[in-house]
Design a protein around this motif. Structure first.
Motif, PDB file in Angstrom:
ATOM      1  N   ASP A   6       0.866   3.311  -7.884  1.00 28.22           N
ATOM      2  CA  ASP A   6       0.707   4.397  -6.916  1.00 28.22           C
ATOM      3  C   ASP A   6       2.058   4.793  -6.328  1.00 28.22           C
ATOM      4  OD1 ASP A   6      -2.361   4.785  -6.553  1.00 28.22           O
ATOM      5  OD2 ASP A   6      -2.054   2.625  -6.600  1.00 28.22           O
ATOM      6  N   TYR A  57       0.042  -5.445   3.373  1.00 29.58           N
ATOM      7  CA  TYR A  57      -0.554  -5.630   2.053  1.00 29.58           C
ATOM      8  C   TYR A  57      -1.552  -6.782   2.080  1.00 29.58           C
ATOM      9  CZ  TYR A  57       3.006  -2.547   0.073  1.00 29.58           C
ATOM     10  OH  TYR A  57       3.790  -1.460  -0.224  1.00 29.58           O
ATOM     11  N   SER A  72      -4.768  -0.650  -4.776  1.00 33.40           N
ATOM     12  CA  SER A  72      -3.724   0.363  -4.650  1.00 33.40           C
ATOM     13  C   SER A  72      -2.410  -0.376  -4.867  1.00 33.40           C
ATOM     14  CB  SER A  72      -3.766   1.000  -3.254  1.00 33.40           C
ATOM     15  OG  SER A  72      -2.634   1.813  -3.038  1.00 33.40           O
ATOM     16  N   THR A 112     -10.906  -1.410  -1.294  1.00 32.63           N
ATOM     17  CA  THR A 112      -9.611  -1.163  -1.927  1.00 32.63           C
ATOM     18  C   THR A 112      -8.576  -2.079  -1.288  1.00 32.63           C
ATOM     19  OG1 THR A 112     -10.152   1.139  -2.419  1.00 32.63           O
ATOM     20  CG2 THR A 112      -7.818   0.532  -2.398  1.00 32.63           C
ATOM     21  N   ASP A 169       1.619  -0.827  -5.256  1.00 26.90           N
ATOM     22  CA  ASP A 169       2.985  -0.382  -4.966  1.00 26.90           C
ATOM     23  C   ASP A 169       3.953  -1.292  -5.704  1.00 26.90           C
ATOM     24  OD1 ASP A 169       2.069   1.606  -3.290  1.00 26.90           O
ATOM     25  OD2 ASP A 169       2.389   0.458  -1.449  1.00 26.90           O
ATOM     26  N   ASP A 203     -11.133  -2.597  -5.777  1.00 29.86           N
ATOM     27  CA  ASP A 203     -10.124  -1.818  -6.477  1.00 29.86           C
ATOM     28  C   ASP A 203      -8.784  -2.130  -5.831  1.00 29.86           C
ATOM     29  OD1 ASP A 203     -11.904  -0.497  -8.206  1.00 29.86           O
ATOM     30  OD2 ASP A 203     -12.417   0.944  -6.634  1.00 29.86           O
ATOM     31  N   ARG A 221      -4.668  -3.390  -0.926  1.00 27.69           N
ATOM     32  CA  ARG A 221      -3.278  -2.957  -1.091  1.00 27.69           C
ATOM     33  C   ARG A 221      -2.487  -4.116  -1.708  1.00 27.69           C
ATOM     34  NH1 ARG A 221       0.258  -0.420   3.168  1.00 27.69           N
ATOM     35  NH2 ARG A 221       1.232   0.362   1.260  1.00 27.69           N
TER      36      ARG A 221
END
Length: 439
Positions: A64, A83, A39, A8, A41, A37, A10
């Protein structure tokens, strides 16, 4: 980690309007390396075009987390947060300011995100200016083969590193291909997709509106939809001083003519003919093989942006459409525009994915190095940075608006009132003053 396991990542997206949030957030999902995947922001840069809740909902992308920030607040967040990828989906000046601010914020840090930027659609004006303001990102995305060639030519021509230019496609293309077969209960549907800033005067906008209404009268068996970008009081990437929903007031409208909002892809689901002046909606339509017309009624001019479609086979007038003209796009032109109507769309982002994967796996990242510096552009760069309350070295200026916590209810009310007053001034007062000045 097993080969089949997903990681995952960021990802942060900074956007300054609804269309740029759409491009940035969808791009973030498209460019994530294989077997990963994300996440997501979202950060919305506070300004005249900060999207409303309705505009965000219309884009249809969920994050998210999502919050509104000033430039300085965003830079402080980037100092604290970690990130993998950062997408800067801003006007050119905003990208340049953030690149310098981030270079200062990450000074001495080897670990930083891969920084990605690009354009939300057709690049038909200020090519050199916009490109050089975006120089310094790790990836500068070009939405077509033609754009990639032009971008590299500009960078090489000024002695700037052009290796960041990466060919992709517009991230919001999709939907079923048009076959001409419709539910017989549905009428033939013509969609006129308008733009906020083109044309920029009431006479021309009234003319186009009247011609669309006239087309509905000439073809009572057709449904004619006026596709609007935003509601009065909302802003998108460009200021709309003369919204069509106000121009239409008082006009005698036929029953088969109506105004629509909503997601462009959903509108295209029922479209048999897409008409516009010059819009990325034309590229969305061509991707789905929907008959598409770029209007020539007001001339083929750089100021309108329809000159970009020279050679496309899509240029025509309302007069020709009234007479039953049907456009046939030029296949070679379409292929160079990143439309990928022939089925290559799913691989259009492979180069970006591979490049990002290599950068993420390569250890420490080099410092950001924009082409513009206090040495190369001493009379230009400081003004761009100052608009975002940054000094020539990317340091926040004294008194820069920033806060480490969410503003209280009173401050939020004051902000909304101030923004509303600003928009009222732009949309109502400024045009009146300009018209008075022309007397």
């Amino acid at each position: 980690m097993p080969a089949s396991a997903k990681q995952t990542l960021r990802v942060a997206v900074l956007a300054d309007s609804d269309t740029r949030w759409k491009w940035g957030s969808l791009t973030a999902n498209r460019i994530a390396p294989p077997n990963s995947d994300i996440s997501l922001d979202g950060y919305l840069l506070r300004g005249r075009a900060t999207p409303t809740a309705r505009q965000l909902k219309e884009v249809g992308v969920t994050a998210d987390s999502l919050r509104e920030v000033t430039a300085v607040e965003f830079l402080r967040a980037m100092e604290k947060e970690s990130y993998d990828i950062l997408v800067l989906s801003l006007v050119g000046g905003g990208v340049q300011a953030m690149l310098h601010g981030l270079a200062r914020a990450w000074h001495g840090r080897g670990e930083r995100p891969v920084v990605v930027t690009g354009y939300v659609g057709v690049v038909y004006e200020k090519l050199a200016d916009g490109l050089l303001l975006r120089h310094g990102a790790d990836l500068v995305l070009a939405n077509s083969r033609q754009d990639a060639d032009r971008f590299r030519e500009v960078y090489d021509g000024v002695g700037a590193d052009s290796s960041a230019v990466t060919e992709v496609a517009l991230p919001f293309l999709g939907g079923d291909a048009y076959t001409g077969e419709h539910d017989r209960n549905d009428p033939y549907t013509v969609v006129f997709a308008v733009q906020p800033s083109v044309p920029d005067n009431r006479r021309d906008r009234d003319y186009l509106l009247d011609r669309a209404i006239q087309h509905a009268r000439f073809h009572p068996n057709r449904e004619v939809l006026l596709k609007l970008r935003s509601k009065p009081g909302e802003h998108t990437t460009h200021i709309e001083e003369l919204p069509y929903q106000k121009l239409v007031q008082g006009k005698d409208l036929p029953a088969n003519f109506s105004l629509v909002y909503g997601h462009m892809g959903e509108v295209l689901d029922r479209t048999d003919l897409l008409v516009t002046i010059s819009s990325t909606a034309a590229l969305e339509s061509l991707h789905r093989r929907i008959p598409t017309v770029v209007l020539t009624d007001l001339g083929i001019r750089e100021g309108l942006g329809n000159h970009h479609f020279v050679g496309s086979g899509c240029l025509a007038s309302w007069e020709q459409l009234d007479a039953g003209y049907k456009p046939v796009p030029d296949a070679e032109w379409v292929a160079r525009q990143g439309v990928a109507a022939e089925g290559s769309y799913e691989t259009a982002f492979d180069a970006a994915r591979e490049r990002i994967a290599k950068l993420l796996a390569g250890g420490d990242m080099p410092a950001l190095k924009p082409y513009y510096t206090p040495e190369t552009a001493p009379g230009y760069l400081p003004g761009i940075l100052a608009r975002h309350h940054l000094g020539p070295d990317g340091t926040p200026l004294p008194g820069a608006p920033a806060a480490d916590k969410e503003p209280g209810p009173v401050r939020q009310i004051v902000r909304r009132a101030a923004r509303g007053a600003y928009r009222h001034g732009v949309q109502r007062v400024a045009p009146v003053i300009r018209r008075m000045g022309e007397l």
